[in-house]
Structure formats: structure tokens, C-alpha cells
Design a protein around this motif. Sequence first.
Motif, mmCIF file in Angstrom:
data_model
loop_
_atom_site.group_PDB
_atom_site.id
_atom_site.type_symbol
_atom_site.label_atom_id
_atom_site.label_comp_id
_atom_site.label_asym_id
_atom_site.label_seq_id
_atom_site.Cartn_x
_atom_site.Cartn_y
_atom_site.Cartn_z
ATOM 1 N N TYR A 55 0.833 -1.196 0.000
ATOM 2 C CA TYR A 55 0.000 0.000 0.000
ATOM 3 C C TYR A 55 0.875 1.256 0.000
ATOM 4 C CZ TYR A 55 -2.916 3.769 1.731
ATOM 5 O OH TYR A 55 -3.538 4.975 1.883
ATOM 6 N N LEU A 56 1.904 1.270 0.842
ATOM 7 C CA LEU A 56 2.795 2.435 0.920
ATOM 8 C C LEU A 56 3.536 2.657 -0.395
ATOM 9 C CD1 LEU A 56 4.189 1.870 4.517
ATOM 10 C CD2 LEU A 56 2.620 3.683 3.782
ATOM 11 N N LEU A 57 3.956 1.562 -1.037
ATOM 12 C CA LEU A 57 4.650 1.667 -2.322
ATOM 13 C C LEU A 57 3.727 2.248 -3.386
ATOM 14 C CD1 LEU A 57 7.002 1.160 -4.266
ATOM 15 C CD2 LEU A 57 6.147 -1.196 -4.513
ATOM 16 N N ILE A 58 2.518 1.729 -3.483
ATOM 17 C CA ILE A 58 1.584 2.236 -4.493
ATOM 18 C C ILE A 58 1.309 3.716 -4.266
ATOM 19 C CG2 ILE A 58 -0.798 2.094 -5.330
ATOM 20 C CD1 ILE A 58 -0.584 -0.974 -4.850
ATOM 21 N N ARG A 59 1.076 4.063 -3.023
ATOM 22 C CA ARG A 59 0.816 5.470 -2.698
ATOM 23 C C ARG A 59 1.998 6.346 -3.107
ATOM 24 N NH1 ARG A 59 -0.694 7.766 3.299
ATOM 25 N NH2 ARG A 59 -0.481 9.932 2.737
ATOM 26 N N TYR A 60 3.218 5.900 -2.798
ATOM 27 C CA TYR A 60 4.439 6.635 -3.147
ATOM 28 C C TYR A 60 4.545 6.807 -4.667
ATOM 29 C CZ TYR A 60 9.452 7.403 -3.879
ATOM 30 O OH TYR A 60 10.662 7.887 -4.290
ATOM 31 N N LEU A 61 4.363 5.715 -5.404
ATOM 32 C CA LEU A 61 4.504 5.764 -6.860
ATOM 33 C C LEU A 61 3.481 6.692 -7.509
ATOM 34 C CD1 LEU A 61 5.210 1.990 -7.564
ATOM 35 C CD2 LEU A 61 6.867 3.873 -7.563
ATOM 36 N N VAL A 62 2.258 6.677 -7.000
ATOM 37 C CA VAL A 62 1.212 7.552 -7.541
ATOM 38 C C VAL A 62 1.516 9.006 -7.191
ATOM 39 C CG1 VAL A 62 -1.238 8.158 -7.374
ATOM 40 C CG2 VAL A 62 -0.557 5.759 -7.622
ATOM 41 N N GLU A 63 1.889 9.277 -5.927
ATOM 42 C CA GLU A 63 2.185 10.658 -5.510
ATOM 43 C C GLU A 63 3.358 11.251 -6.268
ATOM 44 O OE1 GLU A 63 2.654 10.726 -1.255
ATOM 45 O OE2 GLU A 63 0.505 10.548 -0.910
ATOM 46 N N LYS A 64 4.353 10.426 -6.592
ATOM 47 C CA LYS A 64 5.536 10.902 -7.314
ATOM 48 C C LYS A 64 5.331 10.879 -8.828
ATOM 49 C CE LYS A 64 8.275 11.448 -3.748
ATOM 50 N NZ LYS A 64 8.776 12.723 -3.324
ATOM 51 N N ASN A 65 4.117 10.525 -9.270
ATOM 52 C CA ASN A 65 3.786 10.421 -10.697
ATOM 53 C C ASN A 65 4.694 9.439 -11.433
ATOM 54 O OD1 ASN A 65 1.599 12.286 -10.708
ATOM 55 N ND2 ASN A 65 3.104 13.941 -10.579
ATOM 56 N N VAL A 121 3.789 6.211 -11.702
ATOM 57 C CA VAL A 121 2.837 5.328 -12.376
ATOM 58 C C VAL A 121 1.547 6.110 -12.597
ATOM 59 C CG1 VAL A 121 3.757 3.178 -11.413
ATOM 60 C CG2 VAL A 121 1.902 4.348 -10.235
ATOM 61 N N ASP A 122 0.838 5.735 -13.637
ATOM 62 C CA ASP A 122 -0.458 6.343 -13.925
ATOM 63 C C ASP A 122 -1.556 5.375 -13.523
ATOM 64 O OD1 ASP A 122 0.598 8.660 -15.086
ATOM 65 O OD2 ASP A 122 0.830 7.641 -17.016
ATOM 66 N N GLY A 123 -2.584 5.931 -12.948
ATOM 67 C CA GLY A 123 -3.775 5.153 -12.645
ATOM 68 C C GLY A 123 -3.584 4.079 -11.600
ATOM 69 N N PRO A 124 -4.663 3.375 -11.331
ATOM 70 C CA PRO A 124 -4.600 2.303 -10.331
ATOM 71 C C PRO A 124 -3.781 1.123 -10.849
ATOM 72 C CG PRO A 124 -6.753 2.345 -11.384
ATOM 73 C CD PRO A 124 -5.989 3.537 -11.897
ATOM 74 N N LEU A 125 -3.250 0.349 -9.918
ATOM 75 C CA LEU A 125 -2.460 -0.828 -10.264
ATOM 76 C C LEU A 125 -3.244 -2.087 -9.941
ATOM 77 C CD1 LEU A 125 0.947 0.289 -8.721
ATOM 78 C CD2 LEU A 125 0.358 0.228 -11.131
ATOM 79 N N TYR A 151 7.441 -6.248 -7.684
ATOM 80 C CA TYR A 151 7.546 -6.000 -9.113
ATOM 81 C C TYR A 151 6.385 -5.091 -9.485
ATOM 82 C CZ TYR A 151 10.580 -10.072 -8.933
ATOM 83 O OH TYR A 151 11.569 -10.945 -8.616
ATOM 84 N N VAL A 152 6.713 -3.937 -10.077
ATOM 85 C CA VAL A 152 5.683 -2.981 -10.468
ATOM 86 C C VAL A 152 5.887 -2.637 -11.937
ATOM 87 C CG1 VAL A 152 4.649 -0.718 -10.022
ATOM 88 C CG2 VAL A 152 5.665 -2.014 -8.139
ATOM 89 N N ARG A 153 4.990 -3.158 -12.765
ATOM 90 C CA ARG A 153 5.024 -2.872 -14.202
ATOM 91 C C ARG A 153 6.434 -3.009 -14.782
ATOM 92 N NH1 ARG A 153 0.805 2.245 -14.469
ATOM 93 N NH2 ARG A 153 -1.032 1.011 -13.967
ATOM 94 N N GLY A 154 7.077 -4.121 -14.482
ATOM 95 C CA GLY A 154 8.394 -4.415 -15.029
ATOM 96 C C GLY A 154 9.570 -3.849 -14.258
#
Length: 138
Positions: free
Chosen positions: A45-55, A57-61, A86-89
Motif C-alpha cells: 500500500y505504501l509503495l503504491i501510494r508513493y509511486l502515484v504521488e511521485k507520478n 505510475v499512472d492510474g490504479p495498479l 515487481y511494479v510494471r516491469g
Amino acid sequence: MNVQRENGDRPIEDVASGSLQICMSEIEGLPVAERRLTYRECAKYLLIRYLVEKNLVDGPLSEEECRPSVDECVAENADGICFLFYVRGNVWDVILSRKEEGRKIIAGDPERLEDPKLFVMDLGKAAKINPRNSDFHK
């Protein structure tokens, strides 16, 4: 300064801190295997939040786009636990810090690393998140 209050008597920050303490207490009461899975979900959850906040990744994972690595890649020491995802490669790690008293005990006696009473992460501390592609794509 205008601080919002819940029910007019406690600052929202205090309520959030209290909620975190309740969650941490409930996690600490779980058997170690369930606790590990719960910490992994928190890290995800923390990783997804970080990746979205830092732009980054786009959209939900989806579950497939952000998945934990195999258990052999998880590292644990006196300071905390590291989960790989692993996040989108791409490969990312999320490091959750151990509670201070547990960290000190394990640092002084490394054989206590497997002590289930000391497998308690401090979710109040900021997680460390790092890209790890260079370590795995050689």
C-alpha cells in the motif's frame, strides 16, 4: 492556525495517531506468519501510494501489475524488514523499520532475530522506498 477537530475535542492528528496505535496493537497480536503477510500488504500500500504521488505510475495498479517477489528475496535484520515488489516491469523495495526496543535487543543478541515477540515493525516511522532494477536486471 485553524486545526480541524473530531467531535470538537481532539485534533484529527491525535485521532489518526490513536487509530494507528490500535492497528499496530492488533497486528502485533497476530501469529508471525499472518503478521508478515499484513506487513507485506502495508508495504505494498505504501509503495503504491508513493509511486502515484511521485507520478511514477499512472492510474490504479492491478494485483498483477504490483506483486510481491518470491519470499526468498525478502530480507530481515535488526533494523527492520525489506519487501521486494515487481511494479510494471520494475523492481522496488520497501523497508519497514522495527520498533526501537526490538531493534536494540536484536542488535545486542542477533540470535533473537527469530523471536516472534521482536517481530514488530513501527508503522509510525516512514518506510524507505527504493528502486532496485540495477540489482536485478544485469
